[in-house]
Design an enzyme around this catalytic site. Structure first.
Site, PDB file in Angstrom:
ATOM      1  N   GLU A 166       0.785  -1.240   0.000  1.00  0.00           N
ATOM      2  CA  GLU A 166       0.000   0.000   0.000  1.00  0.00           C
ATOM      3  C   GLU A 166       0.814   1.285   0.000  1.00  0.00           C
ATOM      4  OE1 GLU A 166      -2.925  -0.112   3.107  1.00  0.00           O
ATOM      5  OE2 GLU A 166      -4.013  -1.714   2.135  1.00  0.00           O
ATOM      6  N   GLU A 355      -5.909  -8.436   0.782  1.00  0.00           N
ATOM      7  CA  GLU A 355      -6.445  -8.092   2.104  1.00  0.00           C
ATOM      8  C   GLU A 355      -7.915  -7.731   1.977  1.00  0.00           C
ATOM      9  OE1 GLU A 355      -4.474  -4.962   4.322  1.00  0.00           O
ATOM     10  OE2 GLU A 355      -2.516  -5.864   4.012  1.00  0.00           O
TER      11      GLU A 355
HETATM   12  C1  GCO Z   1      -2.969  -2.615   5.105  1.00  0.00           C
HETATM   13  C2  GCO Z   1      -2.641  -2.368   6.381  1.00  0.00           C
HETATM   14  C3  GCO Z   1      -2.995  -3.330   7.404  1.00  0.00           C
HETATM   15  C4  GCO Z   1      -4.099  -2.849   8.267  1.00  0.00           C
HETATM   16  C5  GCO Z   1      -5.410  -3.204   7.680  1.00  0.00           C
HETATM   17  C6  GCO Z   1      -6.576  -2.757   8.502  1.00  0.00           C
HETATM   18  O1  GCO Z   1      -2.162  -3.242   4.436  1.00  0.00           O
HETATM   19  O2  GCO Z   1      -4.037  -2.154   4.761  1.00  0.00           O
HETATM   20  O3  GCO Z   1      -1.344  -2.580   6.220  1.00  0.00           O
HETATM   21  O4  GCO Z   1      -1.803  -3.402   8.055  1.00  0.00           O
HETATM   22  O5  GCO Z   1      -3.981  -3.421   9.508  1.00  0.00           O
HETATM   23  O6  GCO Z   1      -5.540  -2.610   6.449  1.00  0.00           O
HETATM   24  O7  GCO Z   1      -6.604  -1.380   8.594  1.00  0.00           O
END
Ligand code: GCO
Length: 445
Positions: A166, A355
């Site tokens: 990200e 994710e």
């Molecule tokens: C991501 C963040 C995660 C967060 C998750 C929840 O990659 O988005 O790195 O580490 O914990 O997104 O907010």
């Protein structure tokens, strides 16, 4: 909906990150990261929570990998801690740090679990921040040296690599808004950091492919479906600008399209940090792209937000239900819309959702966490992934965020995203109902 609906090649997984889980912040020769420094500063983390121990994954990884296995999850995505491996960011590697990931990778493989490795999930060595961090173009060679070191060490066992996690978030929150490490603000920090992060994905992507010819190389991108608050022309235009910044700015240069300055004029400021030849360095033909989606954003025109002229209309002001502990609207169609949007780029070979998940106020009662809201969240989002797949969009995998409750950056420990509950006082783990559900789903025929 059963697993078989997705076909046999579809990759199922769970994701995590080093800083959020490992703890052992100064153990065995590890150097400090920018997140150690930032979190130790007063007032930076909600409720004063401290990440020194988090879920102690550094020591308890066999127990946590056992949960991955128990849930029949075939792929485990985690990140390497750069300062655990190179305490000063560059120079001589720390053998004990390298050994830790040897053990972790070998342990996963012995359990029949494929490791998916993120090189950089936000924990830059502090020693490199002291030299400007992402705003210093030397970060390209620092990251390349680190990547070469870990590729040589683990490339015989790890096939799936992600360069950055990200870039929008760590450069935006860390170098523009200052709410994440290293806590810097303003465009003069954001633009160079953003340009170097974009260049780094291509540079390091090329390097990984050279070092590990059979590797599958990707990078992960946050994305949110952006909806205008209404049909007013101004709101529609504001939504387009927000979409350009949030969803397009980092991916399009990698796809050979350049920065999307035509749709967000203020992005032109990044050109000041480009050198002759950078146009040719930016594109890279990734094997896959990871997209990470949690919600949608509703956007309004605003005179008061400089550079963007748009602002997010938060779910709580819109009075929508349900919302998660992060204040994010539960809006499953967003993941479908994002898969569709990224599929529209002609040159992305494969998309994985690397994710997706949610924080809810879980409670442990008599040894059980009945997190029905998370079960529903996962089911409804996975159903939207199936919808996208059935319609022929380019989605090949889905990873839940996250394995265990952990340190949610500046939000501390309060938002619990895990499939496994963690009592942070005793380190007791309990598989939540959502984890049980995911396990049943993945073992279904
Ligand atoms: C991501 C963040 C995660 C967060 C998750 C929840 O990659 O988005 O790195 O580490 O914990 O997104 O907010």
């Amino acid at each position: 909906m059963v697993k078989a609906d997705f076909g046999t090649d579809f990759q199922w997984g769970v994701s995590s990150a080093a800083f959020q889980t490992e703890g052992a912040w100064d153990a065995d020769g590890k150097g400090p990261s920018i997140w150690d420094t930032f979190a130790h500063r007063k007032g930076k983390i909600k409720r004063g929570h401290c990440p020194d121990i988090t879920c102690d994954f550094y020591r308890r990884y066999p127990e946590d990998v056992a949960f991955v296995k128990r849930m029949h999850i075939p792929n485990f995505r985690f990140s390497l801690s750069w300062p655990r491996i190179l305490p000063n960011g560059i120079g001589k590697p720390n053998d004990k740090g390298l050994d830790f990931y040897d053990r972790l990778i070998d342990h996963c493989l012995a359990q029949g679990i494929m490791p998916w490795v993120t090189l950089y999930h936000w924990d830059l060595p502090q020693a490199l921040q002291d030299r400007g961090g992402w705003a210093n173009r030397d970060v390209l060679s620092w990251l390349s040296d680190y990547a070469a070191c870990v590729a040589k060490r683990y490339g015989d066992r790890v096939i799936h690599w992600m360069v950055l996690n990200e870039p929008t978030v760590f450069t935006g929150a860390g170098y523009f808004f200052g709410v994440h490490a290293p806590g810097l603000t303003g465009l003069r920090n954001f633009f160079p950091a953003a340009h170097h992060a974009t260049l780094a994905m291509g540079e390091v992507g090329r390097l990984l492919r050279l070092e590990i010819p059979e590797a599958s190389v990707g990078s992960t991108f946050s994305c949110s479906s952006i909806h205008p608050a209404g049909s007013r022309r101004k709101d529609v235009a504001a939504a387009k600008r927000a979409d350009t910044l949030i969803n397009r700015m980092f991916i399009e240069p990698l796809l050979g399209m350049g920065y999307p300055v035509a749709d967000l004029k203020s992005l032109r400021g990044i050109e000041k940090y480009m050198r002759a030849g950078d146009d040719a360095l930016l594109p890279f033909d990734f094997d896959f792209i990871g997209i990470q989606n949690y919600t949608r954003e509703v956007v309004r025109h605003s005179f008061f937000v400089p550079y963007l002229g748009a602002r997010i209309w938060p779910a709580k002001h819109r009075r929508v239900q349900p919302v998660t502990e992060m204040g994010w609207e539960v809006y499953p169609e967003a993941i479908y819309e994002m898969i569709k949007k990224f599929s529209a780029y002609s040159n992305i070979p494969k998309i994985y959702v690397t994710e997706n998940g949610a924080a809810f106020p879980d409670t442990l009662v008599n040894g059980r966490v009945s997190d029905d809201q998370r079960v529903q969240y996962l089911q409804s989002h996975i159903a939207q992934v199936l919808r996208a797949k059935r319609e022929g969009y380019n989605v090949h995998g889905y990873f839940v965020w996250t394995l265990t409750d952990n340190f949610e950056w500046s939000e501390g420990y309060h938002p619990r995203f895990g499939l496994v509950h963690v009592d942070f006082d005793t380190q007791l783990r309990t598989l939540k109902d959502s984890g049980k559900w995911y396990g049943q789903f993945l073992s279904s025929q």
